[in-house]
Design a protein around this motif. Structure first.
Motif, short mmCIF file in Angstrom:
data_model
loop_
_atom_site.label_atom_id
_atom_site.label_comp_id
_atom_site.label_asym_id
_atom_site.label_seq_id
_atom_site.Cartn_x
_atom_site.Cartn_y
_atom_site.Cartn_z
N VAL A 257 0.67 -0.65 0.27
CA VAL A 257 0.21 0.17 -0.08
C VAL A 257 0.95 1.48 0.36
O VAL A 257 1.78 1.46 0.68
N GLN A 258 0.54 1.94 -0.70
CA GLN A 258 1.83 3.04 -0.97
C GLN A 258 -0.29 4.69 -0.36
O GLN A 258 -0.65 4.27 -1.38
N LEU A 259 0.81 5.37 0.07
CA LEU A 259 -0.01 6.75 0.65
C LEU A 259 0.94 7.74 0.11
O LEU A 259 1.93 8.25 0.24
N VAL A 260 0.69 8.85 -0.48
CA VAL A 260 0.75 10.36 -0.51
C VAL A 260 0.08 11.41 -1.27
O VAL A 260 -0.76 11.24 -1.58
N GLU A 261 0.30 12.45 0.00
CA GLU A 261 0.15 13.26 0.93
C GLU A 261 -0.60 14.62 -0.39
O GLU A 261 0.87 14.42 -1.03
N SER A 262 -0.83 15.50 -0.52
CA SER A 262 -0.79 16.70 -1.85
C SER A 262 -1.50 17.51 -0.11
O SER A 262 -2.30 17.59 -0.21
N GLY A 263 -1.28 18.86 -1.57
CA GLY A 263 -2.72 19.81 -0.97
C GLY A 263 -1.67 20.75 0.35
O GLY A 263 -2.66 21.58 0.11
N GLY A 264 -0.89 20.16 0.94
CA GLY A 264 -0.57 21.51 1.86
C GLY A 264 -0.14 22.62 0.94
O GLY A 264 -0.40 23.20 0.04
N GLY A 265 0.43 23.99 1.90
CA GLY A 265 0.24 24.91 1.08
C GLY A 265 1.04 26.14 2.54
O GLY A 265 1.17 25.53 3.57
N SER A 266 1.22 27.51 2.12
CA SER A 266 1.08 28.30 2.55
C SER A 266 -0.27 29.09 2.97
O SER A 266 -0.07 29.84 1.58
N VAL A 267 -0.72 29.47 4.03
CA VAL A 267 -1.89 29.47 3.85
C VAL A 267 -2.07 31.13 5.09
O VAL A 267 -0.98 31.20 5.86
N GLN A 268 -2.47 32.48 4.72
CA GLN A 268 -3.12 32.79 6.00
C GLN A 268 -3.43 32.39 7.34
O GLN A 268 -4.20 31.70 7.13
N ALA A 269 -3.81 33.04 7.91
CA ALA A 269 -3.74 32.48 9.91
C ALA A 269 -5.61 33.19 9.18
O ALA A 269 -6.14 33.87 8.76
N GLY A 270 -6.88 32.02 9.30
CA GLY A 270 -8.29 32.13 8.58
C GLY A 270 -8.13 31.53 7.53
O GLY A 270 -9.40 31.59 7.14
N GLY A 271 -7.34 31.04 7.47
CA GLY A 271 -7.32 30.51 5.13
C GLY A 271 -8.03 28.97 5.75
O GLY A 271 -8.38 28.60 7.21
N SER A 272 -8.27 28.18 4.29
CA SER A 272 -8.59 26.92 4.63
C SER A 272 -7.90 26.46 3.56
O SER A 272 -6.69 26.85 2.53
N SER B 45 -2.73 3.83 -3.36
CA SER B 45 -3.02 2.41 -4.41
C SER B 45 -2.27 0.95 -3.55
O SER B 45 -1.30 1.29 -2.52
N GLY B 46 -2.14 0.14 -4.59
CA GLY B 46 -1.56 -1.10 -4.11
C GLY B 46 -2.53 -1.64 -3.62
O GLY B 46 -3.56 -1.83 -4.07
N ALA B 47 -1.58 -2.64 -2.57
CA ALA B 47 -2.99 -3.74 -1.63
C ALA B 47 -4.66 -3.43 -1.16
O ALA B 47 -4.61 -2.06 -0.96
N THR B 48 -5.54 -4.17 -1.38
CA THR B 48 -6.88 -4.17 -1.15
C THR B 48 -7.09 -4.00 0.33
O THR B 48 -6.43 -5.28 0.83
N LEU B 49 -7.05 -2.96 0.74
CA LEU B 49 -7.17 -3.31 2.93
C LEU B 49 -8.94 -3.47 2.54
O LEU B 49 -9.68 -2.71 2.04
N THR B 50 -9.38 -4.45 4.15
CA THR B 50 -9.52 -4.69 4.21
C THR B 50 -10.71 -4.62 5.77
O THR B 50 -9.80 -5.05 6.11
N TRP B 51 -11.21 -4.23 5.89
CA TRP B 51 -11.29 -3.50 7.71
C TRP B 51 -10.19 -3.10 7.77
O TRP B 51 -9.43 -3.07 8.65
#
Length: 119
Positions: free
Chosen positions: A1-16, A24-30
């Motif tokens: 199983v591979q996990l790849v994060e994205s979406g980080g960055g710099s933002v001002q306080a109060g932002g979103s 991806s990779g093997a299927t996980l159950t439970w």
């Protein structure tokens, strides 16, 4: 199983920001998944975890962060709003079989992280 994060960055306080974790990779159950973060000089802490029984959000971000998964169960999200400077950290996603846990070390599969900086 591979996990790849994205979406980080710099933002001002109060932002979103919305972080994504593509699985991806093997299927996980439970399985369970979670978001963790680590700020410089601090221990890694759990932010939000989820499994088939429900979702738990850390008190420090409750009401501001939500965790969700897409219908195909291939992407985990962390929606962050009303961000504060103290939310600045490297954010990681993780997955494991079985019930969710707040212990990072119980998660078998872990991503490399995405940086979030709030100023």
């Amino acid at each position: 199983v591979q996990l790849v994060e994205s979406g980080g960055g710099s933002v001002q306080a109060g932002g979103s920001l919305r972080l994504s974790c593509a699985r991806s990779g093997a299927t996980l159950t439970w399985y369970s998944m979670g978001w963790f973060r680590q700020a410089p000089g601090k221990e890694r802490e759990g932010v939000a975890v989820m499994d088939s029984l429900g979702i738990t959000i850390a008190d420090s971000v409750k009401g501001r962060f939500t965790i969700s998964e897409d219908n195909a169960k291939t992407t985990l999200y962390l929606q962050m709003s009303s961000l504060k400077p103290e939310d600045t950290a490297m954010y990681y996603c993780a997955a494991k079989t079985g019930r969710a846990s707040w212990s990072w070390w119980e998660y078998t599969y872990r991503g490399q992280g995405t940086q979030v900086t709030v100023s």
